[in-house]
Design an enzyme around this catalytic site. Structure first.
Site, mmCIF file in Angstrom:
data_model
loop_
_atom_site.group_PDB
_atom_site.id
_atom_site.type_symbol
_atom_site.label_atom_id
_atom_site.label_comp_id
_atom_site.label_asym_id
_atom_site.label_seq_id
_atom_site.Cartn_x
_atom_site.Cartn_y
_atom_site.Cartn_z
ATOM 1 C CG HIS A 297 -1.955 -1.064 1.214
ATOM 2 N ND1 HIS A 297 -2.780 -1.321 0.151
ATOM 3 C CD2 HIS A 297 -2.269 -1.987 2.162
ATOM 4 C CE1 HIS A 297 -3.564 -2.346 0.430
ATOM 5 N NE2 HIS A 297 -3.272 -2.779 1.650
ATOM 6 C CG ASP B 225 -2.949 -8.413 0.825
ATOM 7 O OD1 ASP B 225 -2.116 -8.681 1.701
ATOM 8 O OD2 ASP B 225 -4.008 -7.780 1.050
ATOM 9 C CG HIS C 50 -6.696 -5.193 1.866
ATOM 10 N ND1 HIS C 50 -6.182 -5.969 2.870
ATOM 11 C CD2 HIS C 50 -7.888 -4.721 2.315
ATOM 12 C CE1 HIS C 50 -7.013 -5.963 3.905
ATOM 13 N NE2 HIS C 50 -8.060 -5.220 3.580
ATOM 14 C CG ASP D 21 -4.802 -10.007 3.683
ATOM 15 O OD1 ASP D 21 -4.489 -10.596 2.635
ATOM 16 O OD2 ASP D 21 -4.546 -8.811 3.886
#
Length: 339
Positions: free
Chosen positions: A158, A193, A195, A282
């Site tokens: 990120h 991931d 995200h 995740d």
């Protein structure tokens, strides 16, 4: 499998996490690294402490102004009357302004996308060591290793070139890819991931030399919200070298593997000769973020399919948060990779 991790990566211990307007404990806890390390050893990984490759590989991705901010902002912040123990911005310009501020509060807002990336006394040191794990992984692949696991914590996908966000400060996957590119490789980054890897996308959005592919939960109502949509394809000379494969919330193994097939086809057509996998765990059905529903055995299937590309690969750890299956998920992935 060869692996890299420095115990100093656990010194960063964030205390601030604002979610839905409520102050909560940060899910990005140092214990994550310990659980992941134990699981990787159980899967047969042989760990080494990464070499210190210096700042040059990091500055291939992150400008010196941002690195100076990360290195110095906590000490500067503590000199402010009534300052919090961690650097947490209370203003976010979203870059609509054109002036870089002199003051530390303004600079924090400029360089920190959200309140999930507080900067404490050990943040810079841990992030620096995490990046060295990624660089060491890339160097090991360049030296002939077929696959290497870099236990990068804090994570990185990120982080934009000059902005932290979502628990991330330095973009480890991008740093590894740039190290491969610097050595003459043609790399792709595959992010699995839950995200979207918005920082990674941003770093390479105009760059035709690195393909970025991300399989993730649909960001329409899920972090990072503003990036990761299917129509985002790259820009200018990089147009067509960014592929987003958003999935409906709750998608399980079959849906994830189907999207992965599309991503792997694009990687093969790009003609890359090295791969960076941004590995988030995740996407698991019991992860606290509850975005997707991949099973523990599903991670083995995902790994086996990626490994079948037979590309020299740096596996860079991203998300995956504390819950009973965190360690088994990593072990499943690494054992699936190794067959």
């Amino acid at each position: 499998m060869k692996a890299f991790f420095d115990p100093g990566q656990t010194a960063h211990d964030p205390q601030t996490f604002l979610a839905n307007g409520v102050l909560r404990p940060s899910p990005e806890q140092p214990r994550r690294a310990e659980v992941l390390h134990e699981a990787a050893v159980a899967a047969g990984c042989e760990f080494s402490v990464p070499e210190d490759h210096g700042i040059a590989f990091i500055s291939d991705v992150h400008p010196s102004e941002y690195l100076a901010f990360l290195q110095n902002i906590h000490a500067r912040w503590q000199r402010m009357d009534g300052a919090s123990e961690e650097v947490v911005p209370n203003v976010h310009p979203n870059r609509h302004g054109v002036s870089y501020p002199d003051g530390m509060v303004g600079q924090a807002g400029w360089h920190m996308a959200d309140t999930a990336c507080p900067i404490g006394p050990h943040t810079w040191a841990s992030a620096y060591l995490s990046a060295q794990s990624a660089v060491s992984g890339a160097q090991a692949v360049l030296s002939g290793e077929q696959a290497v696991y870099a236990l990068c914590r804090p994570p990185g996908h990120h982080a934009f070139s000059d902005m932290a966000g979502g628990f991330c400060f330095l973009n480890n996957a991008a740093i590894a890819a740039k190290a491969l590119l610097r050595a003459g490789c043609r790399p792709a980054i595959l992010d699995v991931d839950v995200h979207h890897g918005n920082g990674t996308q941003g770093i390479f959005y105009d760059d035709p030399e690195v393909l970025t592919v991300s399989v993730h939960a649909d960001p329409a109502r899920f972090y990072p919200f503003f990036w990761g949509h299917a129509h985002e394809r790259g820009r200018g000379p990089g147009e067509g070298t960014n592929l987003n494969l958003p999935l409906d919330r709750g998608t399980g193994d079959d849906g994830f593997l189907a999207a992965l097939e599309n991503g792997l086809e694009r990687i093969e057509l790009f003609g890359c000769d090295a791969l960076v996998v941004a590995l988030g765990l995740d996407a698991h059905e019991n992860d606290p973020f509850q975005g997707l529903a991949v099973t523990t055995s599903g991670f083995a299937s995902i790994a086996a399919r990626i490994a079948s590309l037979d590309l020299p690969t740096v596996i860079v750890q991203e998300g995956g948060y504390l819950q009973p299956e965190l360690g088994p998920n990593l072990r499943s992935f690494l054992e699936g990779w190794q067959g």
